[in-house]
Design a protein around this motif. Structure first.
Motif, short mmCIF file in Angstrom:
data_model
loop_
_atom_site.label_atom_id
_atom_site.label_comp_id
_atom_site.label_asym_id
_atom_site.label_seq_id
_atom_site.Cartn_x
_atom_site.Cartn_y
_atom_site.Cartn_z
N SER A 247 0.84 -1.20 0.00
CA SER A 247 0.00 0.00 0.00
C SER A 247 0.87 1.24 0.00
N GLY A 248 0.34 2.29 -0.55
CA GLY A 248 1.02 3.58 -0.58
C GLY A 248 0.00 4.68 -0.41
N GLU A 249 0.42 5.78 0.19
CA GLU A 249 -0.51 6.87 0.47
C GLU A 249 0.12 8.20 0.06
N ASP B 116 0.77 16.88 -2.82
CA ASP B 116 0.50 15.91 -3.87
C ASP B 116 -0.45 14.84 -3.38
N ALA B 117 -1.59 14.72 -4.00
CA ALA B 117 -2.56 13.68 -3.64
C ALA B 117 -3.04 12.99 -4.91
N THR B 118 -2.12 12.32 -5.58
CA THR B 118 -2.47 11.60 -6.79
C THR B 118 -2.23 10.10 -6.58
N ALA B 119 -2.96 9.31 -7.34
CA ALA B 119 -2.78 7.86 -7.26
C ALA B 119 -1.37 7.47 -7.72
N GLN B 120 -0.84 8.21 -8.67
CA GLN B 120 0.51 7.93 -9.17
C GLN B 120 1.56 8.13 -8.07
N SER B 121 1.46 9.22 -7.31
CA SER B 121 2.44 9.44 -6.24
C SER B 121 2.24 8.46 -5.09
N ALA B 122 0.98 8.07 -4.83
CA ALA B 122 0.73 7.07 -3.79
C ALA B 122 1.33 5.73 -4.18
N ALA B 123 1.19 5.34 -5.44
CA ALA B 123 1.78 4.09 -5.92
C ALA B 123 3.31 4.15 -5.84
N LYS B 124 3.87 5.28 -6.18
CA LYS B 124 5.32 5.44 -6.10
C LYS B 124 5.80 5.36 -4.66
N ASN B 125 5.04 5.95 -3.73
CA ASN B 125 5.40 5.90 -2.31
C ASN B 125 5.35 4.48 -1.75
N GLY B 126 4.49 3.64 -2.30
CA GLY B 126 4.37 2.26 -1.82
C GLY B 126 5.12 1.25 -2.66
N ALA C 129 -7.60 17.93 4.95
CA ALA C 129 -6.68 17.02 4.27
C ALA C 129 -7.45 16.14 3.30
N HIS C 130 -6.82 15.84 2.20
CA HIS C 130 -7.38 14.95 1.19
C HIS C 130 -6.30 13.93 0.86
N CYS C 131 -6.58 12.65 1.13
CA CYS C 131 -5.56 11.59 0.96
C CYS C 131 -6.08 10.51 0.01
N ILE C 132 -5.14 9.92 -0.71
CA ILE C 132 -5.43 8.78 -1.57
C ILE C 132 -4.53 7.64 -1.12
N LYS C 133 -5.13 6.49 -0.87
CA LYS C 133 -4.36 5.30 -0.50
C LYS C 133 -4.64 4.24 -1.55
#
Length: 104
Positions: A49-51, A66-76, A96-100
């Motif tokens: 998982s990435g957030e 940054d709250a994008t699915a691409q950056s969340a995937a990169k973080n995880g 706050a607005h978060c995408i996991k």
């Protein structure tokens, strides 16, 4: 025209109450409804998982950018996204607005 101190305090109190009691809502940008009734969620605990979040104080001082699915995937470290969660929190002075994302 001079405002007396008591009228100034009253005007300031009304303005402060108006600012502090206003709220903010978020509506996601999804245009379709996804039926997850046939989705197997039992494997979600085994996935990576990435957030990624974006947040602000007083609704205009950014604290996350940054709250994008691409950056969340990169973080995880995720190459293929299987599931995505969107979380939005709005408080008196903070939002706050978060995408996991989950995947492999």
């Amino acid at each position: 025209m001079k405002l007396s101190f008591s009228k100034f305090r009253l005007a300031f109190a009304i303005l402060a109450i108006a600012i502090l009691t206003t709220g903010c809502t978020y509506k996601g940008s999804q245009n379709s409804i996804v039926d997850i009734s046939k989705t197997d969620m039992s494997t979600i605990s085994e996935m990576k998982s990435g957030e990624s979040c974006v947040s602000s104080i007083f609704f205009f001082i950014p604290t996350g950018l940054d709250a994008t699915a691409q950056s969340a995937a990169k973080n995880g470290g995720i190459k293929e996204i299987k599931y995505q969660e969107i979380l939005s929190k709005n408080y008196l002075i903070y939002n706050a607005h978060c995408i996991k994302v989950y995947g492999n």
